[in-house]
Design a protein around this motif. Structure first.
Motif, PDB file in Angstrom:
ATOM      1  N   TYR A  11      20.574   0.804  10.336  1.00 62.92           N
ATOM      2  CA  TYR A  11      19.749  -0.373  10.046  1.00 62.92           C
ATOM      3  C   TYR A  11      18.327   0.046   9.679  1.00 62.92           C
ATOM      4  O   TYR A  11      17.759  -0.437   8.694  1.00 62.92           O
ATOM      5  CB  TYR A  11      19.737  -1.322  11.248  1.00 62.92           C
ATOM      6  N   ARG A  12      17.755   0.942  10.456  1.00 65.38           N
ATOM      7  CA  ARG A  12      16.386   1.398  10.211  1.00 65.38           C
ATOM      8  C   ARG A  12      16.274   2.035   8.827  1.00 65.38           C
ATOM      9  O   ARG A  12      15.362   1.718   8.062  1.00 65.38           O
ATOM     10  CB  ARG A  12      15.979   2.392  11.301  1.00 65.38           C
ATOM     11  N   THR A  13      17.200   2.905   8.490  1.00 63.54           N
ATOM     12  CA  THR A  13      17.189   3.563   7.188  1.00 63.54           C
ATOM     13  C   THR A  13      17.328   2.549   6.058  1.00 63.54           C
ATOM     14  O   THR A  13      16.562   2.577   5.080  1.00 63.54           O
ATOM     15  CB  THR A  13      18.329   4.605   7.107  1.00 63.54           C
ATOM     16  N   ARG A  14      18.289   1.656   6.202  1.00 61.95           N
ATOM     17  CA  ARG A  14      18.540   0.651   5.153  1.00 61.95           C
ATOM     18  C   ARG A  14      17.320  -0.235   4.929  1.00 61.95           C
ATOM     19  O   ARG A  14      16.886  -0.454   3.791  1.00 61.95           O
ATOM     20  CB  ARG A  14      19.768  -0.188   5.524  1.00 61.95           C
ATOM     21  N   MET A  15      16.739  -0.724   5.989  1.00 59.98           N
ATOM     22  CA  MET A  15      15.604  -1.639   5.842  1.00 59.98           C
ATOM     23  C   MET A  15      14.334  -0.916   5.393  1.00 59.98           C
ATOM     24  O   MET A  15      13.539  -1.483   4.637  1.00 59.98           O
ATOM     25  CB  MET A  15      15.371  -2.418   7.132  1.00 59.98           C
ATOM     26  N   ASN A  16      14.142   0.320   5.821  1.00 60.19           N
ATOM     27  CA  ASN A  16      13.006   1.093   5.308  1.00 60.19           C
ATOM     28  C   ASN A  16      13.123   1.278   3.804  1.00 60.19           C
ATOM     29  O   ASN A  16      12.126   1.173   3.075  1.00 60.19           O
ATOM     30  CB  ASN A  16      12.906   2.446   5.999  1.00 60.19           C
ATOM     31  N   GLU A  17      14.332   1.538   3.318  1.00 62.11           N
ATOM     32  CA  GLU A  17      14.550   1.683   1.872  1.00 62.11           C
ATOM     33  C   GLU A  17      14.225   0.389   1.143  1.00 62.11           C
ATOM     34  O   GLU A  17      13.610   0.401   0.074  1.00 62.11           O
ATOM     35  CB  GLU A  17      15.983   2.124   1.590  1.00 62.11           C
ATOM     36  N   VAL A  18      14.630  -0.743   1.709  1.00 62.50           N
ATOM     37  CA  VAL A  18      14.328  -2.043   1.094  1.00 62.50           C
ATOM     38  C   VAL A  18      12.817  -2.245   1.024  1.00 62.50           C
ATOM     39  O   VAL A  18      12.266  -2.591  -0.024  1.00 62.50           O
ATOM     40  CB  VAL A  18      14.993  -3.200   1.883  1.00 62.50           C
ATOM     41  N   ILE A  19      12.143  -2.032   2.125  1.00 63.59           N
ATOM     42  CA  ILE A  19      10.697  -2.254   2.180  1.00 63.59           C
ATOM     43  C   ILE A  19       9.963  -1.341   1.207  1.00 63.59           C
ATOM     44  O   ILE A  19       9.120  -1.795   0.425  1.00 63.59           O
ATOM     45  CB  ILE A  19      10.186  -2.077   3.623  1.00 63.59           C
ATOM     46  N   LEU A  20      10.298  -0.064   1.235  1.00 71.76           N
ATOM     47  CA  LEU A  20       9.597   0.883   0.367  1.00 71.76           C
ATOM     48  C   LEU A  20       9.950   0.703  -1.111  1.00 71.76           C
ATOM     49  O   LEU A  20       9.156   1.040  -1.987  1.00 71.76           O
ATOM     50  CB  LEU A  20       9.870   2.314   0.823  1.00 71.76           C
ATOM     51  N   SER A  21      11.104   0.120  -1.395  1.00 71.78           N
ATOM     52  CA  SER A  21      11.500  -0.100  -2.796  1.00 71.78           C
ATOM     53  C   SER A  21      10.635  -1.154  -3.483  1.00 71.78           C
ATOM     54  O   SER A  21      10.610  -1.229  -4.712  1.00 71.78           O
ATOM     55  CB  SER A  21      12.972  -0.508  -2.885  1.00 71.78           C
ATOM     56  N   LYS A  22       9.913  -1.934  -2.712  1.00 66.60           N
ATOM     57  CA  LYS A  22       9.066  -2.987  -3.283  1.00 66.60           C
ATOM     58  C   LYS A  22       7.762  -2.427  -3.819  1.00 66.60           C
ATOM     59  O   LYS A  22       6.974  -3.130  -4.433  1.00 66.60           O
ATOM     60  CB  LYS A  22       8.785  -4.085  -2.260  1.00 66.60           C
ATOM     61  N   ASN A  23       7.545  -1.121  -3.582  1.00 65.65           N
ATOM     62  CA  ASN A  23       6.421  -0.395  -4.168  1.00 65.65           C
ATOM     63  C   ASN A  23       5.063  -0.993  -3.793  1.00 65.65           C
ATOM     64  O   ASN A  23       4.140  -1.021  -4.606  1.00 65.65           O
ATOM     65  CB  ASN A  23       6.572  -0.295  -5.684  1.00 65.65           C
ATOM     66  N   ASN A  24       4.927  -1.470  -2.559  1.00 61.90           N
ATOM     67  CA  ASN A  24       3.655  -2.007  -2.083  1.00 61.90           C
ATOM     68  C   ASN A  24       2.798  -0.837  -1.591  1.00 61.90           C
ATOM     69  O   ASN A  24       3.179  -0.105  -0.679  1.00 61.90           O
ATOM     70  CB  ASN A  24       3.900  -3.006  -0.948  1.00 61.90           C
ATOM     71  N   LEU A  25       1.634  -0.666  -2.200  1.00 59.00           N
ATOM     72  CA  LEU A  25       0.769   0.472  -1.913  1.00 59.00           C
ATOM     73  C   LEU A  25       0.336   0.514  -0.445  1.00 59.00           C
ATOM     74  O   LEU A  25       0.324   1.588   0.170  1.00 59.00           O
ATOM     75  CB  LEU A  25      -0.460   0.446  -2.828  1.00 59.00           C
ATOM     76  N   VAL A  26      -0.004  -0.611   0.140  1.00 59.29           N
ATOM     77  CA  VAL A  26      -0.437  -0.639   1.539  1.00 59.29           C
ATOM     78  C   VAL A  26       0.698  -0.197   2.458  1.00 59.29           C
ATOM     79  O   VAL A  26       0.489   0.598   3.386  1.00 59.29           O
ATOM     80  CB  VAL A  26      -0.963  -2.036   1.935  1.00 59.29           C
ATOM     81  N   MET A  27       1.907  -0.700   2.212  1.00 59.88           N
ATOM     82  CA  MET A  27       3.048  -0.311   3.045  1.00 59.88           C
ATOM     83  C   MET A  27       3.341   1.178   2.897  1.00 59.88           C
ATOM     84  O   MET A  27       3.614   1.869   3.888  1.00 59.88           O
ATOM     85  CB  MET A  27       4.289  -1.136   2.694  1.00 59.88           C
ATOM     86  N   LYS A  28       3.274   1.701   1.685  1.00 53.19           N
ATOM     87  CA  LYS A  28       3.504   3.132   1.474  1.00 53.19           C
ATOM     88  C   LYS A  28       2.457   3.964   2.207  1.00 53.19           C
ATOM     89  O   LYS A  28       2.770   4.993   2.800  1.00 53.19           O
ATOM     90  CB  LYS A  28       3.503   3.466  -0.016  1.00 53.19           C
ATOM     91  N   ARG A  29       1.209   3.527   2.148  1.00 53.74           N
ATOM     92  CA  ARG A  29       0.145   4.253   2.847  1.00 53.74           C
ATOM     93  C   ARG A  29       0.341   4.197   4.355  1.00 53.74           C
ATOM     94  O   ARG A  29       0.093   5.172   5.063  1.00 53.74           O
ATOM     95  CB  ARG A  29      -1.215   3.694   2.465  1.00 53.74           C
ATOM     96  N   LEU A  30       0.771   3.050   4.852  1.00 54.47           N
ATOM     97  CA  LEU A  30       1.031   2.909   6.280  1.00 54.47           C
ATOM     98  C   LEU A  30       2.149   3.854   6.723  1.00 54.47           C
ATOM     99  O   LEU A  30       2.025   4.555   7.733  1.00 54.47           O
ATOM    100  CB  LEU A  30       1.394   1.455   6.610  1.00 54.47           C
ATOM    101  N   TRP A  31       3.234   3.893   5.969  1.00 58.89           N
ATOM    102  CA  TRP A  31       4.348   4.793   6.285  1.00 58.89           C
ATOM    103  C   TRP A  31       3.867   6.243   6.265  1.00 58.89           C
ATOM    104  O   TRP A  31       4.225   7.036   7.126  1.00 58.89           O
ATOM    105  CB  TRP A  31       5.481   4.603   5.273  1.00 58.89           C
TER     106      TRP A  31
END
Length: 116
Positions: A11-31
């Motif tokens: 679940y964690r892997t799948r949802m992280n892929e979904v979130i990061l696929s949206k290409n949001n710069l703030v989320m990528k920087r947070l990760w």
């Protein structure tokens, strides 16, 4: 691998892929910041994971607790050390942390079972 551990990791892997696929710069920087925080530095990775686990238990984030349990297990934290971590988290966080400790103990047991 136990069903409990496998379901969480999948679940964690799948949802992280979904979130990061949206290409949001703030989320990528947070990760990226999160990843870099737990890298070797003045403190070793194992110590940082143990600190992360205590913080996660006090903040009562079950997903975070499972994540840090898994990383701690990978880094060689022993069961004796783990129960000292649980003790620190319960002293700092109070009795509200006890239900999270139960779930953490269950998950830790599952991680141990996977190794056998």
């Amino acid at each position: 691998m136990s069903k409990l551990v496998e379901e969480f990791n999948d679940y964690r892997t799948r949802m992280n892929e979904v979130i990061l696929s949206k290409n949001n710069l703030v989320m990528k920087r947070l990760w990226n910041l999160d990843t870099n925080t737990y890298e070797e530095g003045a403190l070793d990775k194992k110590t940082k994971e143990m600190l992360g686990l205590v913080a996660s238990m006090v903040l009562r984030c079950d997903d975070c607790i499972k994540y840090h349990l898994g990383k701690s297990y990978e880094l060689g934290v022993t069961t004796e050390q783990m129960y000292e971590i649980f003790a620190v988290a319960n002293i700092v966080g109070g009795t509200i942390v006890i239900p999270h400790t139960r779930r953490a103990a269950e998950y830790w047991e599952e991680l141990q079972t996977n190794a056998q």
